[in-house]
Write an enzyme that holds these catalytic residues in place. Structure first.
Site, PDB file in Angstrom:
ATOM      1  N   LYS A   1      -2.340  -5.638   4.450  1.00  0.00           N
ATOM      2  CA  LYS A   1      -2.427  -4.538   3.500  1.00  0.00           C
ATOM      3  C   LYS A   1      -1.533  -3.372   3.908  1.00  0.00           C
ATOM      4  O   LYS A   1      -1.925  -2.213   3.854  1.00  0.00           O
ATOM      5  CB  LYS A   1      -3.878  -4.081   3.382  1.00  0.00           C
ATOM      6  N   CYS A   2      -0.313  -3.694   4.291  1.00  0.00           N
ATOM      7  CA  CYS A   2       0.644  -2.726   4.813  1.00  0.00           C
ATOM      8  C   CYS A   2       1.853  -2.656   3.876  1.00  0.00           C
ATOM      9  O   CYS A   2       2.155  -3.619   3.180  1.00  0.00           O
ATOM     10  CB  CYS A   2       1.069  -3.187   6.215  1.00  0.00           C
ATOM     11  N   GLY A   3       2.545  -1.549   3.901  1.00  0.00           N
ATOM     12  CA  GLY A   3       3.765  -1.436   3.115  1.00  0.00           C
ATOM     13  C   GLY A   3       4.825  -2.450   3.531  1.00  0.00           C
ATOM     14  O   GLY A   3       5.699  -2.792   2.741  1.00  0.00           O
ATOM     15  N   PHE A   4       4.733  -2.934   4.770  1.00  0.00           N
ATOM     16  CA  PHE A   4       5.689  -3.933   5.258  1.00  0.00           C
ATOM     17  C   PHE A   4       5.210  -5.371   5.037  1.00  0.00           C
ATOM     18  O   PHE A   4       5.932  -6.313   5.382  1.00  0.00           O
ATOM     19  CB  PHE A   4       5.968  -3.720   6.753  1.00  0.00           C
ATOM     20  N   THR A   5       4.033  -5.552   4.475  1.00  0.00           N
ATOM     21  CA  THR A   5       3.478  -6.897   4.276  1.00  0.00           C
ATOM     22  C   THR A   5       4.426  -7.832   3.532  1.00  0.00           C
ATOM     23  O   THR A   5       4.479  -9.021   3.865  1.00  0.00           O
ATOM     24  CB  THR A   5       2.106  -6.821   3.569  1.00  0.00           C
TER      25      THR A   5
END
Length: 160
Positions: A35-39
């Site tokens: 659930k990360c912007g980099f996912t």
């Protein structure tokens, strides 16, 4: 510890994985989160894994919930997310800590071998990447902002 083969990690199912089993392979080790912007980098990591697996590359994901609680799920939820969302086929290990007193020994070693900016050892965020050569030595640490496709040339050099 002299190299990556000296470590044992836990698979998502809790079984032990001897890193010596990856001897002779180039490894890209990444602390991941769902659930990360980099996912979306899962897509690029999977593309690297598929492109270079037969030449000797293995991507290894290590879920971590230490950054903004962005990996809250259990092993089954993480595996389901990786499979259904990004069709991940590379090994995704058990969830670990990468910083602090409970940091996984592998990540303690990785950070010591390849410190970050200004010599800092702490991992700053999800999707920090460590590139390991065929001899089990760390040859690079890459920031979360480094996209997987930016590592192609470095990987190709290590596979030659």
């Amino acid at each position: 510890m002299s190299g990556i083969a000296d470590f044992t990690v836990r698979a998502a199912d809790g079984s032990r994985v001897d890193m010596a089993g990856y001897a002779g392979r180039v490894l890209l080790i990444v602390n991941t989160a769902s659930k990360c912007g980099f996912t979306p980098q899962y897509e690029g990591l999977e593309a690297l894994h598929r492109r270079f697996e037969d030449q000797g590359l293995t991507v290894l994901g290590f879920p971590c919930n230490q950054f903004g609680a962005q990996e809250p799920g259990d092993a089954a939820e993480i595996a389901n997310f990786c499979s259904l969302t990004y069709d991940v086929t590379f090994p995704v290990m058990a969830k670990i800590d990468v910083n602090g007193d409970d940091a996984d020994p592998l990540f303690q070693w990785l950070k010591g071998q390849a410190p970050g900016v200004l010599g800092t050892k702490a991992i700053k965020w999800n999707f920090t990447k460590f590139l390991i050569d065929r001899d089990g030595q760390v040859v690079g640490r890459h920031a979360p902002t480094t996209k997987p496709e930016e590592l192609v040339e470095a990987i190709e050099r290590l596979l030659d």
